[in-house]
Design a protein around this motif. Structure first.
Motif, PDB file in Angstrom:
ATOM      1  N   ARG A 222      37.391  58.566  10.676  1.00 50.96           N
ATOM      2  CA  ARG A 222      36.008  58.319  11.110  1.00 50.96           C
ATOM      3  C   ARG A 222      35.766  58.966  12.459  1.00 50.96           C
ATOM      4  N   ILE A 223      34.693  59.733  12.565  1.00 53.89           N
ATOM      5  CA  ILE A 223      34.458  60.501  13.797  1.00 53.89           C
ATOM      6  C   ILE A 223      33.909  59.590  14.896  1.00 53.89           C
ATOM      7  N   GLN A 224      32.937  58.733  14.547  1.00 54.06           N
ATOM      8  CA  GLN A 224      32.405  57.781  15.529  1.00 54.06           C
ATOM      9  C   GLN A 224      33.026  56.419  15.225  1.00 54.06           C
ATOM     10  N   ARG A 225      33.942  56.013  16.082  1.00 54.28           N
ATOM     11  CA  ARG A 225      34.682  54.781  15.770  1.00 54.28           C
ATOM     12  C   ARG A 225      33.904  53.529  16.162  1.00 54.28           C
ATOM     13  N   GLY A 226      33.012  53.663  17.164  1.00 60.10           N
ATOM     14  CA  GLY A 226      32.350  52.467  17.670  1.00 60.10           C
ATOM     15  C   GLY A 226      31.047  52.116  16.971  1.00 60.10           C
ATOM     16  N   ARG A 227      30.598  52.946  16.072  1.00 59.72           N
ATOM     17  CA  ARG A 227      29.280  52.708  15.497  1.00 59.72           C
ATOM     18  C   ARG A 227      29.291  53.010  14.008  1.00 59.72           C
ATOM     19  N   ARG A 228      28.515  52.252  13.245  1.00 62.66           N
ATOM     20  CA  ARG A 228      28.393  52.488  11.815  1.00 62.66           C
ATOM     21  C   ARG A 228      26.933  52.560  11.416  1.00 62.66           C
ATOM     22  N   ALA A 229      26.642  53.297  10.368  1.00 64.99           N
ATOM     23  CA  ALA A 229      25.272  53.340   9.858  1.00 64.99           C
ATOM     24  C   ALA A 229      24.930  51.965   9.292  1.00 64.99           C
ATOM     25  N   SER A 230      23.712  51.475   9.590  1.00 62.10           N
ATOM     26  CA  SER A 230      23.311  50.151   9.100  1.00 62.10           C
ATOM     27  C   SER A 230      22.622  50.294   7.743  1.00 62.10           C
ATOM     28  N   ARG A 231      22.340  49.139   7.129  1.00 60.51           N
ATOM     29  CA  ARG A 231      21.604  49.156   5.854  1.00 60.51           C
ATOM     30  C   ARG A 231      20.241  49.823   6.042  1.00 60.51           C
ATOM     31  N   ALA A 232      19.619  49.545   7.214  1.00 63.27           N
ATOM     32  CA  ALA A 232      18.303  50.142   7.505  1.00 63.27           C
ATOM     33  C   ALA A 232      18.416  51.674   7.580  1.00 63.27           C
ATOM     34  N   ASP A 233      19.549  52.159   8.103  1.00 59.52           N
ATOM     35  CA  ASP A 233      19.757  53.616   8.162  1.00 59.52           C
ATOM     36  C   ASP A 233      19.784  54.211   6.751  1.00 59.52           C
ATOM     37  N   TYR A 234      20.573  53.571   5.865  1.00 63.02           N
ATOM     38  CA  TYR A 234      20.679  54.070   4.484  1.00 63.02           C
ATOM     39  C   TYR A 234      19.320  54.058   3.788  1.00 63.02           C
ATOM     40  N   THR A 235      18.562  52.950   3.983  1.00 68.87           N
ATOM     41  CA  THR A 235      17.252  52.835   3.328  1.00 68.87           C
ATOM     42  C   THR A 235      16.316  53.942   3.818  1.00 68.87           C
ATOM     43  N   ARG A 236      16.272  54.115   5.158  1.00 67.06           N
ATOM     44  CA  ARG A 236      15.398  55.159   5.720  1.00 67.06           C
ATOM     45  C   ARG A 236      15.783  56.536   5.181  1.00 67.06           C
ATOM     46  N   GLU A 237      17.098  56.798   5.154  1.00 61.55           N
ATOM     47  CA  GLU A 237      17.579  58.110   4.700  1.00 61.55           C
ATOM     48  C   GLU A 237      17.206  58.365   3.239  1.00 61.55           C
ATOM     49  N   LEU A 238      17.414  57.348   2.403  1.00 60.76           N
ATOM     50  CA  LEU A 238      17.104  57.526   0.978  1.00 60.76           C
ATOM     51  C   LEU A 238      15.610  57.720   0.745  1.00 60.76           C
ATOM     52  N   LEU A 239      14.796  56.893   1.402  1.00 55.84           N
ATOM     53  CA  LEU A 239      13.344  56.973   1.174  1.00 55.84           C
ATOM     54  C   LEU A 239      12.793  58.312   1.664  1.00 55.84           C
ATOM     55  N   SER A 240      13.208  58.740   2.865  1.00 53.77           N
ATOM     56  CA  SER A 240      12.641  60.004   3.358  1.00 53.77           C
ATOM     57  C   SER A 240      13.185  61.188   2.570  1.00 53.77           C
ATOM     58  N   SER A 241      14.380  61.033   1.976  1.00 49.79           N
ATOM     59  CA  SER A 241      14.916  62.119   1.150  1.00 49.79           C
ATOM     60  C   SER A 241      14.084  62.300  -0.119  1.00 49.79           C
ATOM     61  N   MET A 242      13.476  61.220  -0.614  1.00 49.70           N
ATOM     62  CA  MET A 242      12.606  61.331  -1.794  1.00 49.70           C
ATOM     63  C   MET A 242      11.380  62.190  -1.461  1.00 49.70           C
ATOM     64  N   ARG A 243      10.875  62.004  -0.226  1.00 49.58           N
ATOM     65  CA  ARG A 243       9.732  62.827   0.222  1.00 49.58           C
ATOM     66  C   ARG A 243      10.158  64.295   0.297  1.00 49.58           C
ATOM     67  N   THR A 244      11.379  64.536   0.815  1.00 48.57           N
ATOM     68  CA  THR A 244      11.898  65.909   0.891  1.00 48.57           C
ATOM     69  C   THR A 244      11.999  66.528  -0.503  1.00 48.57           C
ATOM     70  N   VAL A 245      12.455  65.727  -1.486  1.00 46.21           N
ATOM     71  CA  VAL A 245      12.585  66.236  -2.853  1.00 46.21           C
ATOM     72  C   VAL A 245      11.224  66.717  -3.373  1.00 46.21           C
ATOM     73  N   VAL A 246      10.154  65.955  -3.070  1.00 51.51           N
ATOM     74  CA  VAL A 246       8.816  66.351  -3.535  1.00 51.51           C
ATOM     75  C   VAL A 246       8.413  67.683  -2.883  1.00 51.51           C
ATOM     76  N   VAL A 247       8.667  67.819  -1.567  1.00 50.30           N
ATOM     77  CA  VAL A 247       8.333  69.078  -0.876  1.00 50.30           C
ATOM     78  C   VAL A 247       9.128  70.233  -1.494  1.00 50.30           C
ATOM     79  N   TYR A 248      10.407  70.008  -1.732  1.00 51.10           N
ATOM     80  CA  TYR A 248      11.252  71.068  -2.305  1.00 51.10           C
ATOM     81  C   TYR A 248      10.785  71.433  -3.719  1.00 51.10           C
TER      82      TYR A 248
END
Ligand code: ZN
Ligand code: ZN
Length: 280
Positions: free
Chosen positions: A54-80
């Motif tokens: 693990r590169i960043q040992r002191g910090r982990r992505a939260s559930r909110a991070d995963y949700t934000r990433e997935l939702l905004s990636s859906m918008r990217t898919v539409v643009v692509y």
């Protein structure tokens, strides 16, 4: 007097546009889900390796991070998908030369090398521009909400950033078409999959490249996971596939090689410690 458009032609055009768009959604969504999903599964299967590295040992992505990433990636898919549609229509109208016939291996190789080199340059300069004070908030801040990247960060963009990222492909194909170069569809497919795989690898959160990578002149020019992870945690390192733009422009993280060595040495230290432990 205006004559109504021939309904059959209009229907045909509309159906084809809809078909191309749906193909784009399927094509752009599936590669994101396959690449990010496969890497997530591998990181879970090889959890011991992933945790050690693990590169960043002191910090982990939260559930909110995963949700934000997935939702905004859906918008990217539409643009692509809109851009995929535009490229397919461009091909059918002859504006973009894209050959689906079998191409010689040599043709595929030089076309892949050319598009990857061009995309790396595009990415570096577009990325640096998006980091300028004027553009950062409106374009790229969203991607940097992921301080600790995950494979799902790969498509986590604002709509503006998604447009900037994907604009490279039609612009590149318009230029090569103007030069009379018919790009082989296989070269484009290879480029797209290489881009997707390197993108999720850059955001893996754990170093995937073997120890010694940055100390070997034959491999050091290829960017590692630590390279882009440092960009998310502390800036520097604007490049994508290769390290050379950051070196030419003096934007490489001053501790990049040290950080990579530290992460990749952990496994070995762990092994040495385990071996040194007295048997009970
Ligand atoms: Zn950035
Ligand atoms: Zn990133």
């Amino acid at each position: 007097m205006m004559t109504p458009a021939n309904p059959s032609t209009l229907d045909y055009a509309m159906t084809r546009v809809a078909d191309h768009f749906m193909f784009g959604i399927y094509f752009d969504l599936s590669r994101y889900l396959i690449a990010a999903g496969a890497l997530t599964a591998l990181l879970l299967i090889f959890r011991g390796f992933a945790e050690t590295r693990r590169i960043q040992r002191g910090r982990r992505a939260s559930r909110a991070d995963y949700t934000r990433e997935l939702l905004s990636s859906m918008r990217t898919v539409v643009v692509y998908a809109v851009v995929t549609l535009a490229i397919l229509v461009g091909r059918e109208t002859g504006v973009i030369l894209l050959s689906i016939k079998d191409a010689a291996l040599w043709t595929i190789i030089w076309q892949v090398v050319l598009i990857v080199l061009a995309h790396d340059a595009w990415f570096y300069w577009a990325h640096r521009a998006m980091h300028s004070k004027r553009l950062f908030r409106a374009t790229h801040l969203h991607h940097h909400k992921s301080r600790t990247p995950t494979p799902w960060t790969a498509y986590s963009f604002t709509m503006t950033e998604a447009v900037i990222e994907v604009a490279f492909v039609p612009i590149f194909l318009l230029i090569t078409s103007q030069l009379g170069i018919a790009y082989a569809a296989f070269a484009i497919l290879f480029f797209i999959w290489h881009q997707m795989i390197r993108n999720v690898m850059a955001h893996a959160g754990s170093e995937l490249f073997p120890a010694g990578w940055v100390d070997n002149p034959w491999t050091d020019w290829i960017a590692t996971t630590t390279h882009h992870d440092l960009h998310h945690s502390s800036g520097h390192n604007f490049g994508f596939y290769f390290t050379w733009w950051d070196r030419w422009m003096g934007t490489e993280h001053p501790r990049y090689r040290e950080a990579f060595r530290e992460v990749t040495a952990r496994g070995r230290v762990g092994q040495a410690e385990a071996l040194a432990e007295p048997a009970e």
